[in-house]
Scaffold this active site. Structure first.
Site, short mmCIF file in Angstrom:
data_model
loop_
_atom_site.label_atom_id
_atom_site.label_comp_id
_atom_site.label_asym_id
_atom_site.label_seq_id
_atom_site.Cartn_x
_atom_site.Cartn_y
_atom_site.Cartn_z
N HIS A 44 -10.24 -18.22 28.54
CA HIS A 44 -10.46 -18.13 29.99
C HIS A 44 -10.27 -16.69 30.45
O HIS A 44 -9.32 -16.02 30.04
CB HIS A 44 -9.48 -19.05 30.72
CG HIS A 44 -9.60 -19.00 32.20
ND1 HIS A 44 -10.74 -19.42 32.86
CD2 HIS A 44 -8.74 -18.57 33.16
CE1 HIS A 44 -10.56 -19.25 34.17
NE2 HIS A 44 -9.36 -18.75 34.36
N ASP A 61 -7.88 -15.53 39.82
CA ASP A 61 -8.28 -16.49 38.80
C ASP A 61 -9.21 -17.53 39.40
O ASP A 61 -8.87 -18.15 40.41
CB ASP A 61 -7.03 -17.16 38.20
CG ASP A 61 -7.41 -18.04 37.04
OD1 ASP A 61 -7.76 -19.21 37.30
OD2 ASP A 61 -7.39 -17.58 35.90
N CYS A 106 -16.08 -18.54 34.12
CA CYS A 106 -14.93 -17.69 34.39
C CYS A 106 -15.24 -16.20 34.18
O CYS A 106 -14.78 -15.35 34.94
CB CYS A 106 -13.72 -18.11 33.58
SG CYS A 106 -13.98 -18.14 31.80
#
Length: 138
Positions: A44, A61, A106
Site C-alpha cells: 500500500h 493515506d 493507492c
C-alpha cells in the site's frame, strides 16, 4: 526522496540516509516541503511530507490508515539533523484527503497528493472512476 528513503530511515535512522541530501546537492532547509513516498507492508502506498514553513509532519493515506508507529520519530530525527537546530517540536498532522474507492488505486492517490502539495493546492479532488482514469493518463 525516492521510495527507498522511508525504509532506510525507518530501519536505520538518520545515519542510514545522512548522505542522501548531500549527494543530491539539496539544502533541505531551503525547501518549502519534503515529500516522502511510503510503501507500507509492501502492499500500500501513502504519502508523508514535511512542511518546513508550518513546521508540520503530514501524513496522507487514501484508505484512512494511521501513520506508521515510527513516522513522527524518524522524520523528526531527520529534520533535526538536517536543520541542525530544534526551534520547536515538529507537529504531526494526519490529513483526511479524498479516499480511494477500490483496493488498487493507492499509488495513483499518493502521486495525486504529492502533485497537490508540490503545487500548494488543496487535496480536494474528485474520486470518480472517470477522474481517476484521467489522472492515470497524465
Amino acid at each position: 526522496p525516492n521510495s527507498f528513503f522511508w525504509p532506510k530511515l525507518r530501519d536505520g535512522g538518520y545515519s542510514a540516509v545522512q548522505r542522501w541530501a548531500k549527494r543530491a546537492a539539496v539544502d533541505v532547509v531551503s525547501l518549502r516541503a519534503l515529500l516522502v513516498p511510503l510503501h507500507l507492508n509492501d502492499s500500500h502506498w501513502a504519502l508523508g511530507a514535511v512542511d518546513l514553513a508550518r513546521h508540520e509532519l503530514l501524513f496522507l493515506d487514501s484508505l484512512g490508515l494511521p501513520p506508521p508507529a515510527s513516522f513522527s520519530m524518524r522524520l523528526t530525527e531527520f529534520m533535526e539533523h538536517e536543520t541542525l537546530k530544534v526551534e520547536r517540536p515538529w507537529t504531526l498532522k494526519v490529513k483526511d484527503p479524498p479516499r480511494q474507492r477500490n483496493s488498487t488505486d493507492c499509488g495513483v492517490f499518493m502521486l495525486w497528493y504529492a502533485d497537490c502539495l508540490a503545487a500548494t493546492q488543496p487535496t480536494d479532488f474528485k474520486t470518480s472512476a472517470k477522474a481517476i482514469n484521467r489522472k492515470r493518463r497524465e
